[in-house]
Design an enzyme around this catalytic site. Structure first.
Site, mmCIF file in Angstrom:
data_model
loop_
_atom_site.group_PDB
_atom_site.id
_atom_site.type_symbol
_atom_site.label_atom_id
_atom_site.label_comp_id
_atom_site.label_asym_id
_atom_site.label_seq_id
_atom_site.Cartn_x
_atom_site.Cartn_y
_atom_site.Cartn_z
ATOM 1 C CE LYS A 166 57.388 23.091 -43.984
ATOM 2 N NZ LYS A 166 57.419 24.414 -43.367
ATOM 3 C CE LYS A 234 54.955 17.029 -39.478
ATOM 4 N NZ LYS A 234 54.238 17.957 -40.320
HETATM 5 P P1 NAD Z 1 48.156 22.502 -35.176
HETATM 6 O O1 NAD Z 1 48.237 21.229 -34.441
HETATM 7 O O2 NAD Z 1 48.125 23.786 -34.403
HETATM 8 O O3 NAD Z 1 46.863 22.516 -36.157
HETATM 9 C C1 NAD Z 1 46.326 21.385 -36.748
HETATM 10 C C2 NAD Z 1 44.816 21.413 -36.524
HETATM 11 O O4 NAD Z 1 44.216 20.310 -37.207
HETATM 12 C C3 NAD Z 1 44.431 21.284 -35.051
HETATM 13 O O5 NAD Z 1 43.581 22.350 -34.709
HETATM 14 C C4 NAD Z 1 43.728 19.923 -34.971
HETATM 15 O O6 NAD Z 1 42.690 19.922 -34.004
HETATM 16 C C5 NAD Z 1 43.192 19.800 -36.367
HETATM 17 N N1 NAD Z 1 42.928 18.419 -36.764
HETATM 18 C C6 NAD Z 1 43.752 17.339 -36.681
HETATM 19 N N2 NAD Z 1 43.141 16.247 -37.185
HETATM 20 C C7 NAD Z 1 41.915 16.647 -37.601
HETATM 21 C C8 NAD Z 1 40.808 15.982 -38.185
HETATM 22 N N3 NAD Z 1 40.858 14.682 -38.449
HETATM 23 N N4 NAD Z 1 39.697 16.697 -38.458
HETATM 24 C C9 NAD Z 1 39.649 18.017 -38.174
HETATM 25 N N5 NAD Z 1 40.651 18.718 -37.607
HETATM 26 C C10 NAD Z 1 41.759 18.026 -37.316
HETATM 27 O O7 NAD Z 1 49.366 22.481 -36.199
HETATM 28 P P2 NAD Z 1 50.001 23.711 -37.006
HETATM 29 O O8 NAD Z 1 51.169 24.230 -36.261
HETATM 30 O O9 NAD Z 1 48.918 24.624 -37.474
HETATM 31 O O10 NAD Z 1 50.599 22.906 -38.270
HETATM 32 C C11 NAD Z 1 49.787 22.381 -39.306
HETATM 33 C C12 NAD Z 1 50.700 21.901 -40.432
HETATM 34 O O11 NAD Z 1 51.479 23.000 -40.906
HETATM 35 C C13 NAD Z 1 51.692 20.820 -40.006
HETATM 36 O O12 NAD Z 1 51.883 19.902 -41.049
HETATM 37 C C14 NAD Z 1 52.976 21.614 -39.748
HETATM 38 O O13 NAD Z 1 54.126 20.802 -39.931
HETATM 39 C C15 NAD Z 1 52.859 22.701 -40.796
HETATM 40 N N6 NAD Z 1 53.536 23.968 -40.509
HETATM 41 C C16 NAD Z 1 53.478 24.536 -39.261
HETATM 42 C C17 NAD Z 1 54.148 25.742 -39.025
HETATM 43 C C18 NAD Z 1 54.158 26.413 -37.657
HETATM 44 O O14 NAD Z 1 54.976 27.315 -37.448
HETATM 45 N N7 NAD Z 1 53.284 26.027 -36.737
HETATM 46 C C19 NAD Z 1 54.855 26.372 -40.063
HETATM 47 C C20 NAD Z 1 54.843 25.800 -41.320
HETATM 48 C C21 NAD Z 1 54.185 24.591 -41.528
#
Ligand code: NAD
Length: 287
Positions: A166, A234
């Site tokens: 990744k 990050k």
């Molecule tokens: P996001 O911030 O939209 O979602 C993360 C969720 O986790 C949020 O809803 C937040 O409230 C929740 N959260 C955080 N801490 C928490 C806790 N302690 N208890 C319960 N809930 C908690 O982020 P995202 O864009 O969905 O990304 C999530 C992961 O996927 C990241 O590591 C990101 O790098 C990766 N990612 C994102 C994408 C993208 O296009 N958005 C693509 C591939 C990978």
């Protein structure tokens, strides 16, 4: 029926959990704050008010959280997954985190690291690319669940290997966005029709998914995430640390990491990573 506990119902986790419900799994979701949990319930899932409630009955626990400290807290913390999951439950961590943290977690609980690529649209379509690190037998056990959210699902090695792949993915994506951003600002400065240019570029050797999926929004200066600058910042930190650890030099990666960090430092951490275009335009005195 496989019972799934799903923690982190954000941009990616929300639609992934909904696709698991559609595929017939019993999904109990938890997120900080009620609104995202309510959305899962509307999609046919169950809502939990705590990590404990989400994972207590689960055969498989999926986490989709922002960063390494979040996964450490949710999985290993007091009242976390390790404390409340059933003996033998399998954790599939789909978050993008440091490979060493994935390895540490897999030493404490039966776990796969399974970060994804494909963005919000890929999560909605259930067509994510999933790079999986961990034991082969656990990969086989997880495969029916991963099939419901992904299109290309590959076991790439032992614990942490998924995160390493990744990291390479994020290096390629950041570098490509930067080059597309530079090309678009360059084309605009020459007053070329960018729409026509994108069309012909996409058909040749320069063709890539960023041109296909992001360039049009970048030209319009639409930077609603998608994938936030702060998350990509990050990820480029992870890439740089892992490259240093391996003694590999990544000059272009280092440059794009600085540009992403600058965008964040200027207060644009909440924008889509396509906002690298903003920085190129600004550095060129055009914005
Ligand atoms: P996001 O911030 O939209 O979602 C993360 C969720 O986790 C949020 O809803 C937040 O409230 C929740 N959260 C955080 N801490 C928490 C806790 N302690 N208890 C319960 N809930 C908690 O982020 P995202 O864009 O969905 O990304 C999530 C992961 O996927 C990241 O590591 C990101 O790098 C990766 N990612 C994102 C994408 C993208 O296009 N958005 C693509 C591939 C990978």
């Amino acid at each position: 029926m496989t019972k799934i506990g799903f923690i982190g119902l954000g941009i990616m986790g929300g639609p992934m959990a909904a696709n698991l419900v559609k595929a017939g799994f019993e999904v109990t979701g938890y997120n900080r704050g009620r609104s995202k949990v309510d959305k899962l319930v509307e999609a046919g899932g169950r809502g939990a008010v705590s990590i404990a409630e989400a994972v207590r009955e689960a055969d498989i626990v999926i986490t989709m959280l922002p960063d390494s400290p979040d996964v450490e807290a949710v999985v290993l913390g007091e009242d976390g997954v390790l404390a409340h999951a059933r003996e033998g439950a399998l954790l599939i961590d789909c978050s993008t985190i440091r490979p060493d943290v994935s390895r540490e977690i897999s030493g404490r609980i039966r776990a796969l690291d399974a970060p994804v690529s494909g963005g919000e649209q890929g999560a909605i379509d259930g067509s994510l690319s999933i790079m999986v690190g961990g034991e082969a037998a656990d990969f086989e056990a997880a495969k029916p669940v991963l099939d419901a959210v992904g299109g290309t699902i590959v076991h790439v090695g032992g614990p942490g290997a998924g995160q390493t792949v990744k990291a390479a993915n994020q290096l390629i994506v950041a570098g490509t966005i930067e080059l597309v951003a530079e090309s678009l600002v360059f084309l605009e400065a020459h007053e070329v029709d960018t729409e026509a240019a994108i069309k012909v570029l996409a058909g040749g050797l320069a063709g890539n998914r960023i041109l296909d999926r992001k360039a049009a929004a970048m030209v319009k200066r639409e930077f609603t995430p998608g994938f936030r600058v702060e998350l990509h910042d990050k990820d480029l930190g992870i890439v740089q640390a892992a490259a240093r650890e391996a003694g590999v030099v990544i000059p272009l990666g280092a440059a794009v990491a600085q540009l992403m960090a600058s965008l964040k430092a200027q207060g644009h951490g909440g924008l889509d990573h396509g906002a690298l275009l903003k920085l190129v335009a600004q550095l060129s005195g055009r914005e």
